[in-house]
Each structure stands twice: as structure tokens, then as C-alpha cells.
Design an enzyme around this catalytic site. Structure first.
Site, mmCIF file in Angstrom:
data_model
loop_
_atom_site.group_PDB
_atom_site.id
_atom_site.type_symbol
_atom_site.label_atom_id
_atom_site.label_comp_id
_atom_site.label_asym_id
_atom_site.label_seq_id
_atom_site.Cartn_x
_atom_site.Cartn_y
_atom_site.Cartn_z
ATOM 1 N N ASP A 72 39.294 37.456 46.921
ATOM 2 C CA ASP A 72 40.144 36.492 47.730
ATOM 3 C C ASP A 72 40.235 35.411 47.185
ATOM 4 O O ASP A 72 39.316 34.895 46.121
ATOM 5 C CB ASP A 72 39.199 36.658 49.277
ATOM 6 N N LYS A 178 51.043 35.482 32.284
ATOM 7 C CA LYS A 178 50.194 35.028 33.845
ATOM 8 C C LYS A 178 48.492 37.029 33.994
ATOM 9 O O LYS A 178 47.633 35.769 34.007
ATOM 10 C CB LYS A 178 50.916 36.053 34.721
ATOM 11 N N ARG A 184 42.447 35.962 39.084
ATOM 12 C CA ARG A 184 42.251 37.213 39.243
ATOM 13 C C ARG A 184 40.974 37.836 37.880
ATOM 14 O O ARG A 184 40.230 39.002 38.006
ATOM 15 C CB ARG A 184 43.006 38.174 40.050
#
Length: 214
Positions: A72, A178, A184
Site C-alpha cells: 500500500d 523510476k 515501491r
């Protein structure tokens, strides 16, 4: 073959996790929930990133009988006290309306000077085993919020976020650039050794660092 299931239908996330795990577990098979029948959709009802990641990972591990990984993430703006945070995807009041979310965020901090426009993309990644044991690791990408959107790549808040030390927004980075710095990716890399331990049958450690077995 070692198998883990990622609690998502997003193939981009699966590719990212495979790339992180491959050097440590060359034979690992990363599946999505689409590989199983009857996996429920899990509402993100917790109040922290870690709580939501654990909620999803436990639900998918129970439903599939396979070690499950869930994440999340969101953006936390310093001057807003860490908001939007877990509400990032629905900050405007509608889930997934990226344009409206960006417009609202920029309006809320329109008068904030550059020196105080700091923030971070934050991610919690959780591993849950069918026996109920679990672990959480975190990743963060610091940067600043721009005054206007720029770039056609990425998604979410990428067009208004410039990583620390960069002169382009995340939406102006290539996918490879990225992934190399993303929150993440950092969370997945931190979780990878825990996945190795779990698949080897060794006890895993929860977010507080204590061992949990069953």
C-alpha cells in the site's frame, strides 16, 4: 518451484517484484491473484499503509494457500501533516481520479513557498504466510511538490513530484529510472530477504523485529 502471489492484478507490479527477487531466488514464480479462483477483493480499511498491506496479504495467503505479498502506498506532504497519505487515491472524494486529486493537492498548497513543499512517496510491503505469520518493510522516496504538473509518464501524483536531487518530475522519468528509485522498489528490496527466509522455511520477522512463527 518457489511460488509467491502478489495481491494485485497489476502486471507492472509483478514485473517489478520479479526483478527484485530474481537475484536472490532465480527460480521464484511470482503470480497474481488472477491465477487463483475465489480470491476476494479486500477493502483497505486500516489507517496505515502497513495495516492495509498486511490486511491484503493475509487475506490472499488464506485464500490461496501460497505466501502472499501486498503493498500500500501514497504521497505524504509535509505541510499537510503527512496527508493525503492512505487517502491518496481518493483525495478528491472519488477513487482513482488522478486529475482531480492533483488539482486539489496543488490548490491546497498553492501559496506554500518552495522551501516548504517537501514530501515523500511512501510504501509498505507485507509478506503473509498461510500459517498466519507476517512481516512488513517500508520504502520512501523524498522530494518536493511542484507548482504545476509536468510529464506524460507515470501515474497518480508522479507529474507533481520531483525526487530529491532531480530536476524532472517522476512523470518525466523513464520507467527504468523510476523503478530504480521508487518507494515501491525500495520496499520490495527490503522485503526480499524476508521472502527468501520464508521460502526456505526459516522464521520471518514482523515489523517490530520480533520473530513470529504461526
Amino acid at each position: 518451484m518457489n511460488r509467491v502471489v502478489l495481491a494485485t492484478r497489476n502486471l507492472h507490479k509483478v514485473g517489478e517484484l520479479r526483478a527484485v527477487l530474481a537475484p536472490l531466488l532465480p527460480d521464484v514464480e511470482v503470480l497474481t491473484v488472477d491465477a487463483f479462483e475465489g480470491v476476494p477483493e479486500v477493502a483497505e480499511t486500516e489507517v496505515t499503509f502497513a495495516g492495509n498491506a498486511l490486511l491484503k496479504a493475509h487475506a490472499v495467503a488464506r485464500a490461496t494457500g501460497v505466501p502472499a505479498i501486498a503493498d500500500d502506498s501514497g504521497i505524504a506532504v509535509d505541510v499537510l501533516g503527512g496527508a493525503p497519505g492512505i487517502f491518496s487515491a481518493r483525495w478528491c472524494g472519488r477513487h482513482g481520479d488522478d486529475a482531480a486529486n492533483l488539482e486539489l493537492l496543488l490548490a491546497q498548497i498553492a501559496d506554500v513557498p518552495a522551501a516548504h513543499r517537501g514530501g515523500a512517496f511512501v510504501c509498505a510491503a507485507a509478506l503473509a504466510l498461510p500459517d498466519g505469520s507476517s512481516a512488513v518493510r517500508h520504502g520512501e522516496l523524498r522530494g518536493t511538490i511542484t507548482t504545476a504538473a509536468a510529464g506524460g509518464g507515470g501515474f497518480g501524483y508522479d507529474p507533481v513530484f520531483t525526487p530529491a536531487g532531480a530536476d524532472r518530475t517522476l512523470a518525466e522519468h523513464t520507467a527504468g529510472e523510476k523503478n530504480a528509485i521508487s518507494h515501491r522498489g525500495a520496499a520490495f528490496r527490503a522485503l526480499a530477504p524476508v521472502v527468501v527466509d520464508a521460502l526456505a522455511g526459516r522464521p520471518i520477522r514482523d515489523r517490530s523485529g520480533s520473530e513470529r512463527e504461526g
